[in-house]
Write an enzyme that holds these catalytic residues in place. Structure first.
Site, mmCIF file in Angstrom:
data_model
loop_
_atom_site.group_PDB
_atom_site.id
_atom_site.type_symbol
_atom_site.label_atom_id
_atom_site.label_comp_id
_atom_site.label_asym_id
_atom_site.label_seq_id
_atom_site.Cartn_x
_atom_site.Cartn_y
_atom_site.Cartn_z
ATOM 1 N N TYR A 106 0.828 -1.203 0.000
ATOM 2 C CA TYR A 106 0.000 0.000 0.000
ATOM 3 C C TYR A 106 0.865 1.257 0.000
ATOM 4 O O TYR A 106 1.709 1.460 0.873
ATOM 5 C CB TYR A 106 -0.926 0.024 1.217
ATOM 6 C CG TYR A 106 -2.087 -0.948 1.139
ATOM 7 C CD1 TYR A 106 -2.330 -1.708 -0.009
ATOM 8 C CD2 TYR A 106 -2.946 -1.115 2.220
ATOM 9 C CE1 TYR A 106 -3.385 -2.595 -0.072
ATOM 10 C CE2 TYR A 106 -4.016 -1.997 2.158
ATOM 11 C CZ TYR A 106 -4.228 -2.741 1.013
ATOM 12 O OH TYR A 106 -5.282 -3.621 0.959
ATOM 13 N N LEU A 149 -17.973 -0.315 -0.758
ATOM 14 C CA LEU A 149 -18.622 0.789 -1.472
ATOM 15 C C LEU A 149 -18.191 0.836 -2.940
ATOM 16 O O LEU A 149 -18.439 1.824 -3.632
ATOM 17 C CB LEU A 149 -18.306 2.126 -0.793
ATOM 18 C CG LEU A 149 -18.848 2.297 0.628
ATOM 19 C CD1 LEU A 149 -18.434 3.649 1.202
ATOM 20 C CD2 LEU A 149 -20.361 2.142 0.656
ATOM 21 N N GLY A 197 -16.233 3.791 -4.030
ATOM 22 C CA GLY A 197 -16.966 5.046 -4.004
ATOM 23 C C GLY A 197 -18.223 5.069 -4.855
ATOM 24 O O GLY A 197 -19.053 5.975 -4.722
ATOM 25 N N ARG A 248 -22.285 9.926 -10.605
ATOM 26 C CA ARG A 248 -23.573 9.972 -11.279
ATOM 27 C C ARG A 248 -23.407 9.523 -12.732
ATOM 28 O O ARG A 248 -22.423 9.868 -13.390
ATOM 29 C CB ARG A 248 -24.173 11.387 -11.229
ATOM 30 C CG ARG A 248 -24.705 11.772 -9.852
ATOM 31 C CD ARG A 248 -25.948 10.972 -9.519
ATOM 32 N NE ARG A 248 -26.518 11.308 -8.218
ATOM 33 C CZ ARG A 248 -26.232 10.678 -7.092
ATOM 34 N NH1 ARG A 248 -25.353 9.693 -7.106
ATOM 35 N NH2 ARG A 248 -26.819 11.013 -5.952
#
Length: 367
Positions: free
Chosen positions: A60, A216, A219, A226
């Protein structure tokens, strides 16, 4: 806002927060993520809310995540409080045939590097990061068991491996009296439910808790994207990278987002909280990893377990996000299974039927 209720990790006695803190965002080397000040605020906020399960990896942000975490934990004198998990596998150097993968030579070197960067002498959980298609299950479990025997690791996990491989490693561990696998770390969200074909039953049968990543969908399920206007953010940045873990901008997924938005509106809750609540209550899930590059993102995520998702709304999300049932999995659907019993009703066993199932109580849960 409190997350100080813990589930055991698989059949181990290790108690972990139902929401774990993912630190892939600690560092800006990859073009997105948190600077050091923001990362420290996220870390402190998580601990102050009662969280104890922190996830990182040697790869990471090129090691920055582990290094910063080591500093933050030391500053809080919180090493005994936190359950610290890291991962090995990816090659961090150049043109080194043994500089990555799951062979003993690399694993031992990688763990030493993680311990050094984290400023600790042991890891609470060590994950194999990705199956390398080469190293035998026998070599992997013997090497991991040696690390536990030597006191450098407390519990073991597998991340992003085939179900058959996880089953073989766990069976070898049980057969030979070696340290078992306590956790399976896999991608799971409303838009990525393929683990349900194999891994849920695998985890329950063989005593491994599911530690979920990307709940999620990077995101997508937070409401920040959208349809027709997804031109910025991590998903937009990674759209052409070829990495399947970030390829979520599809027509099917926009339909799932629309259903999630409708359910969130009915509950008067943000989309991210509803999505996290849904996945946290799926079978075999011990902990859900949430990441954040800003404190306000984490504050919202940590409220995901503060409400109950009504049955009818949960079913709405289940139906909207149901994955395809390819061969042979369509044979295991209710319609096909009913043919085995001539239409007779065959019910599931009640909770607590098996002696080795932990019945939930104060401060614990079934995992």
């Amino acid at each position: 806002m409190s997350i100080d209720r813990y589930y055991t990790l698989g059949r181990s006695g290790l108690r972990v927060s139902r929401l774990s803190l993912g630190t892939m965002t600690f560092g800006t080397e990859w073009g997105w993520g948190a600077d050091k000040d923001a990362a420290r605020q996220v870390f402190d906020l998580y601990l102050d809310a009662g969280g104890n399960f922190i996830d990182t990896a040697d790869a990471y942000t090129n090691g920055t995540s582990e290094a910063w975490l080591g500093e933050f934990i030391a500053a809080r004198q919180a090493r005994d409080q936190v359950v610290l998990a890291s991962k090995f596998g990816f090659n961090l150097g150049n043109r080194n045939a043994n500089g990555g993968g799951n062979g003993r030579k690399h694993v031992l070197k990688a763990v030493e590097g993680s311990l050094r960067r984290l400023g600790t002498d042991y890891l609470d959980v060590l994950y194999l990061h990705v199956w390398d298609q080469i190293t035998s299950a026998d070599e992997v479990i013997r090497t991991l068991n040696d690390l536990v025997r030597d006191g450098k690791v407390r519990h073991l996990g597998l991340s992003d491996v085939p179900a058959w491989y996880a089953a073989r490693i766990q069976t070898l561990a049980e057969w030979r009296g070696l340290e078992p696998i306590s956790a399976l770390q896999l991608q799971y969200s409303l838009v990525e439910r393929n683990l349900e074909h194999e891994y849920t039953r695998l985890a329950i049968e063989l005593g491994m808790g599911l530690a979920v990543w990307s709940p999620l969908a990077s995101g997508l399920l937070s409401g920040k994207y959208r349809k027709g206007d997804a031109t910025s953010g991590r998903l937009a940045t990674m759209q052409g990278s070829g990495n399947p873990a970030f390829q979520h901008l599809s027509e099917r997924n926009w339909q799932i987002v629309a259903a999630l938005e409708d359910v969130a509106r009915q509950l008067d809750r943000p989309m991210n909280q509803v999505a996290l609540n849904w996945v946290a209550h799926r079978p075999a899930v011990s902990s859900v990893t949430v990441g954040a590059s800003r404190p306000e993102q984490l504050k919202s995520n940590l409220q995901a377990l503060d409400f109950e998702l009504p049955v009818e709304l949960r079913q709405r999300l289940d139906e909207a996000s149901a994955p395809p049932q390819p061969f042979p999995y369509y044979f295991f659907t209710n319609t096909m299974q009913g043919m085995l019993y001539g239409g007779a009703t065959v019910g599931d066993k009640p909770d607590g039927y098996h002696a080795n199932v932990l019945v939930s109580g104060s401060g614990s849960g079934v995992s």
